[in-house]
Design a protein around this motif. Sequence first.
Motif, PDB file in Angstrom:
ATOM      1  N   GLN A 131       0.881  -1.167   0.000  1.00 39.66           N
ATOM      2  CA  GLN A 131       0.000   0.000   0.000  1.00 39.66           C
ATOM      3  C   GLN A 131       0.917   1.213   0.000  1.00 39.66           C
ATOM      4  N   ALA A 132       0.839   2.011  -1.049  1.00 38.92           N
ATOM      5  CA  ALA A 132       1.702   3.188  -1.219  1.00 38.92           C
ATOM      6  C   ALA A 132       3.168   2.748  -1.131  1.00 38.92           C
ATOM      7  N   HIS A 133       3.894   3.207  -0.104  1.00 42.03           N
ATOM      8  CA  HIS A 133       5.319   2.881   0.021  1.00 42.03           C
ATOM      9  C   HIS A 133       5.588   1.849   1.112  1.00 42.03           C
ATOM     10  N   ASP A 134       4.558   1.192   1.615  1.00 43.94           N
ATOM     11  CA  ASP A 134       4.708   0.169   2.646  1.00 43.94           C
ATOM     12  C   ASP A 134       4.435  -1.200   2.039  1.00 43.94           C
ATOM     13  N   ALA A 135       5.068  -2.239   2.597  1.00 45.68           N
ATOM     14  CA  ALA A 135       4.863  -3.596   2.079  1.00 45.68           C
ATOM     15  C   ALA A 135       5.068  -4.618   3.185  1.00 45.68           C
ATOM     16  N   ILE A 136       4.437  -5.784   3.001  1.00 46.34           N
ATOM     17  CA  ILE A 136       4.606  -6.922   3.904  1.00 46.34           C
ATOM     18  C   ILE A 136       4.788  -8.161   3.041  1.00 46.34           C
ATOM     19  N   VAL A 137       5.767  -8.993   3.420  1.00 45.52           N
ATOM     20  CA  VAL A 137       5.973 -10.285   2.772  1.00 45.52           C
ATOM     21  C   VAL A 137       5.788 -11.346   3.844  1.00 45.52           C
ATOM     22  N   ILE A 138       4.799 -12.224   3.651  1.00 46.78           N
ATOM     23  CA  ILE A 138       4.495 -13.272   4.620  1.00 46.78           C
ATOM     24  C   ILE A 138       5.079 -14.578   4.106  1.00 46.78           C
ATOM     25  N   ASP A 139       5.878 -15.237   4.949  1.00 44.12           N
ATOM     26  CA  ASP A 139       6.508 -16.504   4.589  1.00 44.12           C
ATOM     27  C   ASP A 139       6.386 -17.452   5.777  1.00 44.12           C
ATOM     28  N   GLY A 140       5.374 -18.306   5.716  1.00 41.84           N
ATOM     29  CA  GLY A 140       5.158 -19.248   6.820  1.00 41.84           C
ATOM     30  C   GLY A 140       4.779 -18.512   8.088  1.00 41.84           C
ATOM     31  N   ARG A 141       5.582 -18.669   9.139  1.00 44.88           N
ATOM     32  CA  ARG A 141       5.305 -18.041  10.428  1.00 44.88           C
ATOM     33  C   ARG A 141       5.981 -16.678  10.576  1.00 44.88           C
ATOM     34  N   GLU A 142       6.629 -16.199   9.518  1.00 44.19           N
ATOM     35  CA  GLU A 142       7.327 -14.915   9.576  1.00 44.19           C
ATOM     36  C   GLU A 142       6.717 -13.907   8.606  1.00 44.19           C
ATOM     37  N   ALA A 143       6.854 -12.645   8.969  1.00 47.57           N
ATOM     38  CA  ALA A 143       6.424 -11.555   8.095  1.00 47.57           C
ATOM     39  C   ALA A 143       7.529 -10.509   8.103  1.00 47.57           C
ATOM     40  N   LEU A 144       7.912 -10.065   6.922  1.00 48.69           N
ATOM     41  CA  LEU A 144       8.885  -8.993   6.795  1.00 48.69           C
ATOM     42  C   LEU A 144       8.101  -7.717   6.522  1.00 48.69           C
ATOM     43  N   VAL A 145       8.221  -6.744   7.417  1.00 50.48           N
ATOM     44  CA  VAL A 145       7.459  -5.497   7.328  1.00 50.48           C
ATOM     45  C   VAL A 145       8.399  -4.393   6.860  1.00 50.48           C
ATOM     46  N   MET A 146       8.017  -3.744   5.754  1.00 54.67           N
ATOM     47  CA  MET A 146       8.834  -2.671   5.194  1.00 54.67           C
ATOM     48  C   MET A 146       8.001  -1.403   5.141  1.00 54.67           C
ATOM     49  N   LYS A 147       8.468  -0.379   5.844  1.00 58.68           N
ATOM     50  CA  LYS A 147       7.792   0.927   5.850  1.00 58.68           C
ATOM     51  C   LYS A 147       8.741   1.943   5.226  1.00 58.68           C
ATOM     52  N   ALA A 148       8.178   2.859   4.467  1.00 63.45           N
ATOM     53  CA  ALA A 148       8.986   3.876   3.801  1.00 63.45           C
ATOM     54  C   ALA A 148       9.839   4.632   4.815  1.00 63.45           C
ATOM     55  N   GLY A 149      11.125   4.757   4.524  1.00 65.88           N
ATOM     56  CA  GLY A 149      12.020   5.502   5.393  1.00 65.88           C
ATOM     57  C   GLY A 149      12.505   4.754   6.614  1.00 65.88           C
ATOM     58  N   SER A 150      12.118   3.477   6.777  1.00 66.73           N
ATOM     59  CA  SER A 150      12.534   2.688   7.939  1.00 66.73           C
ATOM     60  C   SER A 150      13.239   1.416   7.501  1.00 66.73           C
ATOM     61  N   THR A 151      14.020   0.865   8.389  1.00 69.02           N
ATOM     62  CA  THR A 151      14.681  -0.409   8.135  1.00 69.02           C
ATOM     63  C   THR A 151      13.631  -1.521   8.203  1.00 69.02           C
ATOM     64  N   PRO A 152      13.664  -2.504   7.282  1.00 62.47           N
ATOM     65  CA  PRO A 152      12.706  -3.621   7.350  1.00 62.47           C
ATOM     66  C   PRO A 152      12.818  -4.366   8.679  1.00 62.47           C
ATOM     67  N   VAL A 153      11.690  -4.836   9.185  1.00 60.81           N
ATOM     68  CA  VAL A 153      11.623  -5.523  10.477  1.00 60.81           C
ATOM     69  C   VAL A 153      11.015  -6.903  10.270  1.00 60.81           C
ATOM     70  N   THR A 154      11.621  -7.918  10.885  1.00 66.22           N
ATOM     71  CA  THR A 154      11.086  -9.270  10.834  1.00 66.22           C
ATOM     72  C   THR A 154      10.165  -9.494  12.017  1.00 66.22           C
ATOM     73  N   CYS A 155       8.993 -10.084  11.749  1.00 69.75           N
ATOM     74  CA  CYS A 155       8.008 -10.376  12.796  1.00 69.75           C
ATOM     75  C   CYS A 155       7.669 -11.856  12.732  1.00 69.75           C
ATOM     76  N   LYS A 156       7.378 -12.452  13.901  1.00 63.83           N
ATOM     77  CA  LYS A 156       7.034 -13.867  13.978  1.00 63.83           C
ATOM     78  C   LYS A 156       5.728 -14.067  14.718  1.00 63.83           C
TER      79      LYS A 156
END
Length: 112
Positions: A86-111
């Motif tokens: 959505q706009a400049h934000d993105a999420i990639v879901i892979d199994g039990r993990e999600a990589l969250v990318m927000k504009a201007g921020s470092t990507p964060v891994t979530c479980k």
Amino acid sequence: MALRRTFRVMLALSPLLVAMACVPNPPKAAVTDVSTPQPRTATYTCADGVRMTIENLGTSVRVVGPDGASEDMLASPANQNSRYEQAHDAIVIDGREALVMKAGSTPVTCKR
């Protein structure tokens, strides 16, 4: 005589061997963990300590932050179910993990 023949064969085959060495390796398919499919609603804890809930709506997801604010993200491209934006934000879901990318921020891994 045999040495001369071997030398000629090697000379004839060397361009073929060089050409074979120059062919790139075929691309490897991305491996995704399909053993744990995305549930309808899942809560994730991110590496930075933030918790969020992702509601799977099929062709989109609704991401609800800890403050209750939500953001809907569409599948990108539309025919898949692991990458959303959505706009400049993105999420990639892979199994039990999600990589969250927000504009201007470092990507964060979530479980979950």
